[in-house]
Design a protein around this motif. Structure first.
Motif, PDB file in Angstrom:
ATOM      1  N   PRO A   1       0.810  -1.214   0.000  1.00 37.85           N
ATOM      2  CA  PRO A   1       0.000   0.000   0.000  1.00 37.85           C
ATOM      3  C   PRO A   1       0.842   1.263   0.000  1.00 37.85           C
ATOM      4  O   PRO A   1       2.016   1.245   0.392  1.00 37.85           O
ATOM      5  CB  PRO A   1      -0.812  -0.126   1.299  1.00 37.85           C
ATOM      6  N   PRO A   2       0.257   2.382  -0.423  1.00 38.53           N
ATOM      7  CA  PRO A   2       0.975   3.656  -0.338  1.00 38.53           C
ATOM      8  C   PRO A   2       1.244   4.029   1.115  1.00 38.53           C
ATOM      9  O   PRO A   2       0.579   3.534   2.036  1.00 38.53           O
ATOM     10  CB  PRO A   2       0.003   4.648  -1.004  1.00 38.53           C
ATOM     11  N   GLY A   3       2.219   4.901   1.304  1.00 33.74           N
ATOM     12  CA  GLY A   3       2.654   5.257   2.653  1.00 33.74           C
ATOM     13  C   GLY A   3       1.553   5.628   3.616  1.00 33.74           C
ATOM     14  O   GLY A   3       1.539   5.153   4.761  1.00 33.74           O
ATOM     15  N   PRO A   4       0.578   6.463   3.223  1.00 34.51           N
ATOM     16  CA  PRO A   4      -0.465   6.856   4.175  1.00 34.51           C
ATOM     17  C   PRO A   4      -1.357   5.702   4.627  1.00 34.51           C
ATOM     18  O   PRO A   4      -2.090   5.850   5.604  1.00 34.51           O
ATOM     19  CB  PRO A   4      -1.277   7.889   3.376  1.00 34.51           C
ATOM     20  N   GLU A   5      -1.306   4.572   3.933  1.00 31.94           N
ATOM     21  CA  GLU A   5      -2.120   3.417   4.305  1.00 31.94           C
ATOM     22  C   GLU A   5      -1.312   2.340   5.021  1.00 31.94           C
ATOM     23  O   GLU A   5      -1.840   1.271   5.326  1.00 31.94           O
ATOM     24  CB  GLU A   5      -2.802   2.843   3.054  1.00 31.94           C
TER      25      GLU A   5
ATOM     26  N   ALA B   1      -8.873  -0.335  -7.219  1.00 31.08           N
ATOM     27  CA  ALA B   1      -8.650   1.018  -6.698  1.00 31.08           C
ATOM     28  C   ALA B   1      -7.447   1.053  -5.771  1.00 31.08           C
ATOM     29  O   ALA B   1      -6.616   1.974  -5.839  1.00 31.08           O
ATOM     30  CB  ALA B   1      -9.906   1.504  -5.975  1.00 31.08           C
ATOM     31  N   ALA B   2      -7.325   0.054  -4.894  1.00 28.18           N
ATOM     32  CA  ALA B   2      -6.188  -0.001  -3.975  1.00 28.18           C
ATOM     33  C   ALA B   2      -4.876  -0.179  -4.739  1.00 28.18           C
ATOM     34  O   ALA B   2      -3.866   0.470  -4.429  1.00 28.18           O
ATOM     35  CB  ALA B   2      -6.375  -1.142  -2.976  1.00 28.18           C
ATOM     36  N   LEU B   3      -4.887  -1.041  -5.738  1.00 27.91           N
ATOM     37  CA  LEU B   3      -3.679  -1.280  -6.527  1.00 27.91           C
ATOM     38  C   LEU B   3      -3.254  -0.017  -7.262  1.00 27.91           C
ATOM     39  O   LEU B   3      -2.064   0.326  -7.295  1.00 27.91           O
ATOM     40  CB  LEU B   3      -3.921  -2.424  -7.513  1.00 27.91           C
ATOM     41  N   LEU B   4      -4.207   0.696  -7.849  1.00 26.14           N
ATOM     42  CA  LEU B   4      -3.860   1.896  -8.598  1.00 26.14           C
ATOM     43  C   LEU B   4      -3.386   3.014  -7.679  1.00 26.14           C
ATOM     44  O   LEU B   4      -2.493   3.790  -8.053  1.00 26.14           O
ATOM     45  CB  LEU B   4      -5.052   2.353  -9.440  1.00 26.14           C
TER      46      LEU B   4
END
Length: 419
Positions: A126-130, A309-312
């Motif tokens: 996941p991206p950093g904020p997640e 959506a999570a992957l993108l």
């Protein structure tokens, strides 16, 4: 020395079942409780050994699964719990957050990868904020995800003298990051790595510029040290430093899935700045190829599933990081002197960024039946083969990864207890 048989990485559900079995087998010593819920409503399980009630004077908190693509930590947590049950745990209460990000773990589906390409075809980070540990360095307190809130609450409840975060790298060596030095840790850490044929990453790119009291041991900047500020992710704002509120120390223990002896070469590199310019150029070029395919996706149909959506989001986050990384490597602060190991670690990091973005984008393209999926699959496969060949990668059995992490965690507590 007897190692566990080789195994695959357990899922969060399998971890919970195994933890429940331990609690049922040792009802007076072991407690399993739900510490919180993920954003998607999955349970966050805490397994406690020896002091299931009110925290005592010496507590240890072990966090597994903080990064979805680093699945070894859950197996290590269970192994450590069994060792503590058997040997007493050095008089401490031991607590294991079995998976800090079960939503992410559900998206990264690689129980036992057979190659780097196999590992990446079902990749998710996941991206950093997640990310539960990193979110505080990027978000205001009112926007923190529930996984971060749960972890922070556990740290404040348990007040651990030692917090351990179990991490893993796809290819490279083993190293330990500390929020405070633990004197004497380098000796048992290095001995374990040598015995298990796991290289020590002496120039880890994650710890560039940090002090190193011994090979593979890196101490993070002081919380109030201006020289330690990083952008956009300030490690000092992560949950790793929250233990300092209670006079605790955090150790992050990294272990590789595939080992490379190139990451522990202490010889001086003949041309670090030239090498970094080359690596920055390659990273920029590779990421541009992925970004082009990502941009083309906007023109076609979009998969509206939560997974897509999570992957993108993760693809876009990774691609946005790359220009700043490349600029840092070619800027005025690029080192004039460096070891072969540190340049090798940066080389691996550069390949890793492009691969991650490509892998997660490929999953979306495949799900859509997008015409670019086949070409991106070939590109990803080629990059993985080049990565493995360049670093002479060799698989480290899961049982060996677990053994080394467990030894290192126990050694960190013993050294901390004796200091």
């Amino acid at each position: 020395m007897t190692l566990l048989r080789d195994m695959r990485y357990p899922t969060p559900h399998e971890l919970a079942l195994a933890a429940r079995a331990l609690a049922d087998e040792h009802p007076r010593l072991v407690r399993l409780r739900q510490a919180g819920l993920s954003r998607a409503g999955r349970p966050l399980w805490l397994l406690s050994v020896a002091r299931p009630g009110r925290p005592g004077p010496r507590e240890v908190l072990v966090v597994a699964g903080a990064h979805a693509n680093e699945p070894v930590g859950g197996a290590t947590a269970l192994d450590l719990a069994r060792r503590v049950i058997r040997d007493g745990g050095g008089g401490a209460g031991w607590h294991f957050l079995l998976c800090a990000d079960p939503d992410g773990a559900d998206l990264h589906r690689t129980p036992r990868p057979y190659s780097l390409a196999d590992y990446h075809r079902n990749f998710y980070r996941p991206p950093g904020p997640e990310q539960p540990e990193w979110a505080p360095s990027l978000l205001t307190p009112d926007r923190l995800p529930p996984e971060t809130v749960t972890l922070a609450s556990l740290i404040d409840e348990l007040r651990p003298v030692l917090q351990v975060s179990l991490h893993g790298t796809d290819l490279g060596g083993s190293w330990v990051q500390l929020t405070r030095d633990i004197p004497g840790l380098a000796e048992p850490f290095g001995k374990s790595a040598a015995e298990l044929r796991i290289p020590v990453e002496t120039g880890a790119s994650d710890a560039a510029g940090w002090s190193s009291p011994g090979p593979g041991i890196f101490v993070m900047p002081e919380r109030d040290d201006p020289a330690g500020a990083f952008h956009p992710e300030d490690v000092r704002l992560s949950t790793w430093y929250r233990a300092h509120r209670h006079h605790g120390t955090t150790a992050i223990v990294e272990v590789p899935m595939w080992a490379s002896d190139l990451v522990d070469d202490p010889a001086p590199h003949p041309d670090p700045r030239g090498a970094l310019r080359m690596l920055a150029g390659r990273l920029t070029e590779d990421s541009a190829r992925v970004a082009g395919l990502r941009d083309a996706l906007h023109a076609g149909p979009r998969t509206g599933t939560p997974d897509a959506a999570a992957l993108l989001r993760a693809v876009d986050w990774t691609l946005r990081l790359i220009p700043a990384v490349a600029a840092e490597w070619t800027g005025r602060g690029a080192p004039a002197e460096a070891t072969a190991a540190s340049i090798g670690s940066i080389d691996a990091f550069a390949r890793r960024l492009s691969l991650r973005a490509a892998a997660m984008l490929l999953r979306v393209l495949r799900a859509e039946g997008h015409p670019s999926a086949a070409s991106l699959d070939r590109l990803l496969t080629g990059w993985c083969e080049e990565f493995a060949d360049r670093f002479q990668a060799r698989w480290v059995p899961v049982a060996t990864q677990v053994e080394h992490q467990s030894r290192t965690v126990l050694a960190a507590y013993e050294r901390l207890r004796g200091s």
